[in-house]
Design an enzyme around this catalytic site. Structure first.
Site, mmCIF file in Angstrom:
data_model
loop_
_atom_site.group_PDB
_atom_site.id
_atom_site.type_symbol
_atom_site.label_atom_id
_atom_site.label_comp_id
_atom_site.label_asym_id
_atom_site.label_seq_id
_atom_site.Cartn_x
_atom_site.Cartn_y
_atom_site.Cartn_z
ATOM 1 N N GLN A 148 -0.877 -4.381 -0.269
ATOM 2 C CA GLN A 148 -0.110 -5.202 0.678
ATOM 3 C C GLN A 148 1.197 -5.712 0.080
ATOM 4 O OE1 GLN A 148 -0.505 -5.607 3.828
ATOM 5 N NE2 GLN A 148 -2.577 -4.829 4.113
ATOM 6 N N CYS B 292 -10.577 -2.955 9.235
ATOM 7 C CA CYS B 292 -11.869 -2.272 9.131
ATOM 8 C C CYS B 292 -12.971 -3.097 9.774
ATOM 9 C CB CYS B 292 -12.231 -2.044 7.671
ATOM 10 S SG CYS B 292 -10.832 -1.884 6.589
ATOM 11 N N THR C 36 -8.296 3.102 -0.443
ATOM 12 C CA THR C 36 -9.743 2.997 -0.664
ATOM 13 C C THR C 36 -10.145 3.915 -1.811
ATOM 14 O OG1 THR C 36 -10.094 2.460 1.652
ATOM 15 C CG2 THR C 36 -12.007 3.255 0.430
ATOM 16 N N ASN D 287 -4.607 -9.162 2.168
ATOM 17 C CA ASN D 287 -4.266 -8.526 3.443
ATOM 18 C C ASN D 287 -4.443 -9.462 4.633
ATOM 19 O OD1 ASN D 287 -6.928 -7.864 2.228
ATOM 20 N ND2 ASN D 287 -7.420 -7.246 4.322
ATOM 21 N N THR E 120 -7.038 20.073 -3.167
ATOM 22 C CA THR E 120 -5.676 20.480 -2.822
ATOM 23 C C THR E 120 -4.890 19.270 -2.332
ATOM 24 O OG1 THR E 120 -6.501 22.654 -2.245
ATOM 25 C CG2 THR E 120 -4.331 22.061 -1.368
ATOM 26 N N ALA F 93 0.193 4.669 1.365
ATOM 27 C CA ALA F 93 1.497 4.951 1.987
ATOM 28 C C ALA F 93 1.645 4.302 3.366
ATOM 29 C CB ALA F 93 1.685 6.464 2.103
ATOM 30 N N HIS F 94 0.551 4.245 4.123
ATOM 31 C CA HIS F 94 0.710 3.786 5.510
ATOM 32 C C HIS F 94 0.962 2.286 5.636
ATOM 33 C CE1 HIS F 94 -3.399 2.089 6.641
ATOM 34 N NE2 HIS F 94 -3.653 2.611 5.468
HETATM 35 N N1 PLP Z 1 -6.629 -2.871 0.144
HETATM 36 C C1 PLP Z 1 -5.960 -3.652 0.992
HETATM 37 C C2 PLP Z 1 -5.437 -4.974 0.518
HETATM 38 C C3 PLP Z 1 -5.761 -3.251 2.312
HETATM 39 O O1 PLP Z 1 -5.095 -4.047 3.149
HETATM 40 C C4 PLP Z 1 -6.279 -2.000 2.727
HETATM 41 C C5 PLP Z 1 -6.144 -1.594 4.141
HETATM 42 O O2 PLP Z 1 -6.327 -2.397 5.055
HETATM 43 C C6 PLP Z 1 -6.959 -1.207 1.800
HETATM 44 C C7 PLP Z 1 -7.121 -1.676 0.509
HETATM 45 C C8 PLP Z 1 -7.529 0.125 2.178
HETATM 46 O O3 PLP Z 1 -6.527 1.019 2.554
HETATM 47 P P1 PLP Z 1 -6.879 2.405 3.235
HETATM 48 O O4 PLP Z 1 -7.687 2.085 4.464
HETATM 49 O O5 PLP Z 1 -5.562 3.000 3.545
HETATM 50 O O6 PLP Z 1 -7.673 3.203 2.280
#
Ligand code: PLP
Length: 393
Positions: free
Chosen positions: A188, A332, A71, A160, A244, A207-208
């Site tokens: 993705q 989200c 984000t 996504n 930081t 990263a996640h």
């Molecule tokens: N962009 C895409 C295509 C995503 O799938 C996501 C998370 O679902 C994001 C952006 C946002 O990632 P984060 O919530 O780790 O900031």
């Protein structure tokens, strides 16, 4: 028993990432900006991670800006580039017409809302490209939309919700021919597709989504591009992102990136077979089920299905009771009953959009889990049918 089929929402931390992080969560706790030995130890971790990620992406270390996730990366890439290229280098106050941006209606909210902010609050004009019923961006519309004052194009590499993969090579060619900067949300796609960041000027990563820790990501920014920071404070990340650094997170992210790319091709094949097997089973159990997104241009792990007649929230709850974790769109949006903006942008009828479920597979998904998830769907389908017949009777 839990069957996790929501890897596009997030992935479990891989062992390599955990091991790389542990020293920085224990004894190596220094601040990378400190000049003493403890600080230098932490600085080395950041430098090594930057070198590793740059090498994996075939870029230069200075082109990697660490952030708190995708984000932030998308916001920095979009706001930072748009503002630095608008008249006078300032938001709308500098000029009545700061410029033009092109994006697409099926982007993740991290891009969609950042671009909407530029449109509604900073005076940029935006062209929102359509996507086809299969989720593909209209390339002719992209080429026709570029104007002399177009500052930036932002098109995601893979969606996504549907897994649909955009033709980035073509998109890049169109933008380069016309001298327009291109940002892509690559979140993705990393670890699932071969990524060529040389096609873009800026790219966002988290990263996640590739078995690294949450709350850590990076923006690839091609050298020489001026960018305005979106936060103000210290001189970290070469004056581009103050604060930081998340030392453990960054170390874990680099280790995860290396791990996920080490056998990406084999995993892609394995997950594709499981995903296709799952779809075959679903289609047999529920002949009315519809697959969403171009089957020929789609991430190997993603299956988006509309179960016509059963709304997404009801289906998700029923699946959850059976131990199956899936999603009704981007994570989200959980808790919201609104239909997916991605599926609506593809022109799906409301009843298809409202009944869509996203299944996304990952490294730990097994054939047994897929068979059990299909059995769970069969049970749910039977119960739903019985309830309907009971209601009619
Ligand atoms: N962009 C895409 C295509 C995503 O799938 C996501 C998370 O679902 C994001 C952006 C946002 O990632 P984060 O919530 O780790 O900031």
């Amino acid at each position: 028993m839990m069957i996790y089929l929501d890897y596009n929402a997030t992935t479990p931390l891989c062992d390599a990432a955990r091991e790389a992080m542990l020293p920085y969560l224990k004894e190596k706790f220094g601040n990378p900006s400190s000049v003493h030995a403890a600080g230098r130890e932490a600085r080395a971790a950041i430098d090594n991670a930057r070198d590793k990620i740059a090498a994996l992406l075939h870029t230069k270390p200075g082109e990697i800006i660490f952030t708190s996730g995708a984000t932030e990366s998308c916001n920095l890439g979009l706001l930072g580039l748009a503002r630095s290229r608008s008249a006078g280098g300032l938001p709308a106050v500098a000029s009545a017409k700061p410029g033009h941006i092109i994006s697409n209606k099926a982007e993740h909210h991290a891009v969609l809302h950042a671009v909407e902010h530029l449109e509604n609050r900073e005076g940029f004009e935006v062209t929102w490209l359509n996507v086809s019923k299969d989720g593909m961006v209209d390339l002719d519309q992209l080429a026709d939309s570029i104007r002399p004052d177009t500052k930036l194009v932002s098109i995601m590499t893979a969606n996504n919700e549907t897994g649909v993969i955009q033709p980035m090579r073509e998109i890049s060619r169109i933008c380069r021919e016309r001298g327009v900067l291109l940002h892509s949300d690559i979140v993705q796609a990393f670890g699932k597709l071969d990524i060529d960041v040389s096609l873009v000027d800026a790219g966002s990563f988290a990263a996640h989504k590739f078995y690294g820790p949450k709350g850590t990501g990076f923006l690839f920014l091609r050298s020489g591009l001026p960018i305005q920071p979106i936060m103000f404070g210290g001189a970290h990340e070469n004056q581009r992102r103050p604060g930081t650094e998340n030392v453990a997170g960054v170390a874990g992210m680099a280790a995860a990136a290396e791990w996920v790319l080490s056998d990406a091709d084999e995993e892609r094949q394995r997950q594709m077979q499981l995903r296709d097997d799952f779809w075959t089973r679903i289609a047999k159990i529920l002949p009315d089920a519809q697959q969403n997104g171009d089957p020929a241009h789609r991430l190997a792990n993603t299956l988006n299905v509309s179960f016509i007649g059963v709304d997404s929230e009801t289906m998700l709850m029923a699946l959850d009771l059976e131990g199956v974790c899936a999603s009704s769109g981007s994570a989200c949006m959980v808790g919201s009953v609104r239909a997916s903006h991605v599926l609506l942008a593809m022109g799906l009828p409301m009843e298809s959009a409202r009944s869509a479920i996203r299944f996304s597979l990952g490294r730990r998904t097994t054939a047994e889990e897929i068979a059990n998830a299909a059995d769970a769907l069969e049970q749910i389908a039977k119960r739903t049918k019985d309830a309907r017949e009971y209601a009619v009777a």
